[in-house]
Design a protein around this motif. Structure first.
Motif, short mmCIF file in Angstrom:
data_model
loop_
_atom_site.label_atom_id
_atom_site.label_comp_id
_atom_site.label_asym_id
_atom_site.label_seq_id
_atom_site.Cartn_x
_atom_site.Cartn_y
_atom_site.Cartn_z
N LEU A 21 -7.28 10.67 3.01
CA LEU A 21 -6.07 10.64 3.84
C LEU A 21 -5.94 9.30 4.44
N THR A 22 -6.90 8.62 5.00
CA THR A 22 -6.99 7.06 5.65
C THR A 22 -6.39 6.29 4.65
N ALA A 23 -7.00 6.29 3.33
CA ALA A 23 -6.74 5.33 2.41
C ALA A 23 -5.02 5.64 1.90
N LEU A 24 -4.58 6.86 2.07
CA LEU A 24 -3.19 7.07 1.51
C LEU A 24 -2.27 6.50 2.49
N LEU A 25 -2.69 6.72 3.85
CA LEU A 25 -1.68 6.01 4.80
C LEU A 25 -1.94 4.56 4.96
N MET A 26 -2.94 4.16 4.54
CA MET A 26 -3.06 2.49 4.39
C MET A 26 -1.96 2.01 3.08
N ALA A 27 -1.96 2.79 2.23
CA ALA A 27 -1.04 2.59 1.10
C ALA A 27 0.51 2.37 1.68
N ARG A 28 0.70 3.19 2.46
CA ARG A 28 2.05 3.42 2.99
C ARG A 28 2.28 2.27 4.01
N ILE A 29 1.34 1.98 4.85
CA ILE A 29 1.36 0.81 5.68
C ILE A 29 1.36 -0.44 4.89
N LEU A 30 0.75 -0.53 4.00
CA LEU A 30 0.90 -2.04 3.10
C LEU A 30 2.25 -2.03 2.45
N GLU A 31 2.67 -0.84 1.94
CA GLU A 31 4.06 -0.94 1.46
C GLU A 31 5.26 -1.25 2.43
N ASP A 32 4.95 -0.73 3.84
CA ASP A 32 5.80 -1.05 4.71
C ASP A 32 5.72 -2.79 5.30
N ALA A 33 4.58 -3.11 4.93
CA ALA A 33 4.42 -4.53 5.31
C ALA A 33 4.88 -5.42 4.05
N GLY A 34 5.41 -4.85 3.28
CA GLY A 34 6.26 -5.74 2.06
C GLY A 34 5.13 -6.16 0.81
N VAL A 35 4.19 -5.34 0.80
CA VAL A 35 3.34 -5.59 -0.39
C VAL A 35 4.09 -5.09 -1.65
N PRO A 36 4.43 -5.87 -2.85
CA PRO A 36 5.14 -5.42 -3.92
C PRO A 36 4.45 -4.29 -4.42
N SER A 37 5.45 -3.45 -5.28
CA SER A 37 4.93 -2.33 -5.99
C SER A 37 3.89 -2.73 -7.00
N GLY A 38 2.96 -1.86 -7.02
CA GLY A 38 1.90 -2.17 -8.16
C GLY A 38 0.75 -3.03 -7.66
#
Ligand code: NAD
Length: 486
Positions: free
Chosen positions: A190-207
């Motif tokens: 779960l922590t890793a999945l929330l990190m994915a969301r945080i990185l997306e919100d930070a502007g990490v491009p898809s993929g």
């Protein structure tokens, strides 16, 4: 906040994060995530398949060229935003870690702060990847050395630091210009999945960052490291699995970084400041209830002070409040699962059969969940089995010595070499002993060595490569040498 629940994180993904989308597993499979404080099911997440793993590699490959070409300053700013978002969401992250891993909230908060710092540190490092230009010794040409991203990375992390082990890899990989697939531990996805969301919100491009929870870890990781597009495997976990993955990686000669098990000795020399040594021992032993690769596993204490040291240590350990990690006053949470708690119990029983004396704890408390009592063992024979294995629980075995050289020899008598601890009031002596300890890190009058700015890693069977510091980024860069005539 004992009543914290997952509904309080409405944007927590429970499926696979591939190419900027949240998708179910290709065969619809899911697996349960368990709360170690109760043994109850918290939720379920998608169980990635080999097909999903290859879809992650496709996504990482699709994003690779553009991310590698992004200006270092831009990559740095994305990482900096990820640091800030982690800090803003630190309370949610800490509760989530505590819920799925069991660790006490104070430990979980410490982990979130530590984990976020990897994003800040690598935001700063992203703009400092250097190369070199020199004249060849013959004078015939120039030697130009460029640093380029190593390529698509597969990152595999353990359950004991679900946030920090992920950011310690994602931070330098993204700073270097690599795209990644993260396979978190099945106990703590779960922590890793929330990190994915945080990185997306930070502007990490898809993929650029793909997260693949998967119970069939062997099959999915094997498929990815046999895909010729994958050029790097960074693994944190047990030495046993590390050996398997080094063999797997050999087939395509994949670049490997390995952060493996430890068996840290904690030396207390006769001239040590005892109070400081006990403080350090409490941190080195009890952080995460002993579930750390850096946990002090064997205490070697000079015979002149061993009784006093052990008495004070047992007193401090006895005072710790054991309970569900999510309760505010808990100091020692449950272990991660039944297997871990049973293993700790077995090691302690073995030590007692070998002749050790239990002065504190020594049993599993009578309550649901995977608890083990803080335990101190004295008169542990030098040959006791418990000294040869990673305990991964709140158990401190104490062995006495009278001769410094003998203590160093015992400390080094292990196939592991992650970290050692030394306490002495004589700094020159401490540095001399530190030089002789065969480990990648030494805590000299300190019970905590982890620092995002420092190279973390082990010698011998504790690993290959370093994470953190400037060295951590080099693990994700390849030197390209151009011989030039101009
Ligand atoms: P583990 O080796 O069982 O698992 C680690 C990861 O590897 C998990 O994601 C797991 O799902 C995956 N995995 C398991 N078998 C696999 C296989 N055959 N192929 C591919 N992936 C596989 O370790 P763990 O129990 O999660 O973590 C505890 C261990 O990690 C301890 O030994 C500890 O010392 C070590 N650790 C080391 C460091 C370090 O920096 N040196 C840090 C934290 C933990």
């Amino acid at each position: 906040m004992g009543d914290f629940n997952l509904a309080q994180i409405p944007d927590l993904p429970l499926d696979l994060c591939i190419g900027g989308k949240t998708v179910p597993a290709s065969d619809g499979g899911r697996f349960d995530v368990i709360n170690p404080a109760t043994g109850e099911v918290l939720t379920s997440v998608a169980d990635g398949t080999v097909e999903d793993a290859l879809a992650c590699v496709d996504a990482a490959a699709g994003a690779a060229a553009a991310w590698a070409a992004t200006a270092p300053r831009e990559r740095a700013e994305v990482l900096r935003r990820a640091f800030e978002l982690m800090r803003d969401r630190s309370d949610e992250l800490a509760h989530l870690i505590s819920l799925e891993n069991g660790k006490a909230l104070t430990d979980a908060r410490g982990e979130v702060a530590y984990a976020a710092e990897f994003f800040r540190w690598y935001a700063e490092e992203a703009v400092r990847a250097s190369g070199a230009v020199m004249t060849a010794p013959s004078g015939a040409n120039k030697i130009v050395v460029l640093q380029q991203p190593v390529g698509i990375c597969v990152l595999v992390t353990p359950w004991n630091f679900p946030a920090a082990m992920a950011t310690r890899k994602i931070g330098p990989a993204l700073a270097a210009g690599c795209t990644v697939v993260l396979k978190p531990a099945s106990d703590t996805p779960l922590t890793a999945l929330l990190m994915a969301r945080i990185l997306e919100d930070a502007g990490v491009p898809s993929g650029v960052v793909n997260v693949l929870p998967a119970r069939r870890s062997g099959a999915v990781v094997s498929a990815m490291v046999h895909d010729p597009r994958v050029r790097k495997l960074s693994f944190t976990g047990s030495t046993e699995v590390g050996r398997i993955l080094l063999r797997e990686a050999a087939d395509q000669v994949v670049n490997c970084s390995m952060e493996l098990g430890g068996n840290a000795p904690f030396l207390v020399l006769e001239d040590a400041d005892l109070e400081a040594a006990v403080d350090g021992a409490m941190i080195a032993k009890m952080r995460n209830a002993g579930e750390a690769c850096t946990a002090a596993n064997r205490f070697y204490v000079h015979a002149d002070i061993a009784d006093e040291f052990s008495r004070r240590l047992a007193e401090r350990m006895a005072a710790l409040r054991v309970g569900p990690g999510t309760e505010d006053d808990t100091e020692v949470g449950p272990l991660v699962n039944e297997e871990s708690a049973a293993k700790v119990a077995e090691l302690v029983e073995g030590a007692v059969r070998d002749g050790a004396r239990v002065v504190l704890g020594g049993r599993r408390p009578d309550r649901p969940g995977y608890y083990y009592e803080p335990t101190v063992l004295l008169d542990v024979p030098r040959t006791a089995g418990i000294l040869g294995e990673e305990i991964f629980g709140p158990v401190a075995p104490v062995v006495t010595f009278t001769d410094e050289a003998d203590a160093i020899r015992m400390a080094n008598d292990t196939e592991y070499g992650l970290v050692s601890y030394v306490y002495t009031s004589d700094l020159a002596r401490g540095l001399r002993v530190s030089e002789q300890l065969d480990s990648g890190m030494v805590g000299l009058n300190r019970g905590l060595v982890s620092d995002p700015a420092a190279p973390f890693g082990g010698t011998k069977q504790s690993g290959v490569g370093r994470e953190g510091g400037h060295e951590g980024m080099l693990d994700y860069l390849e030197s390209k040498y151009v011989a030039v005539t101009w």
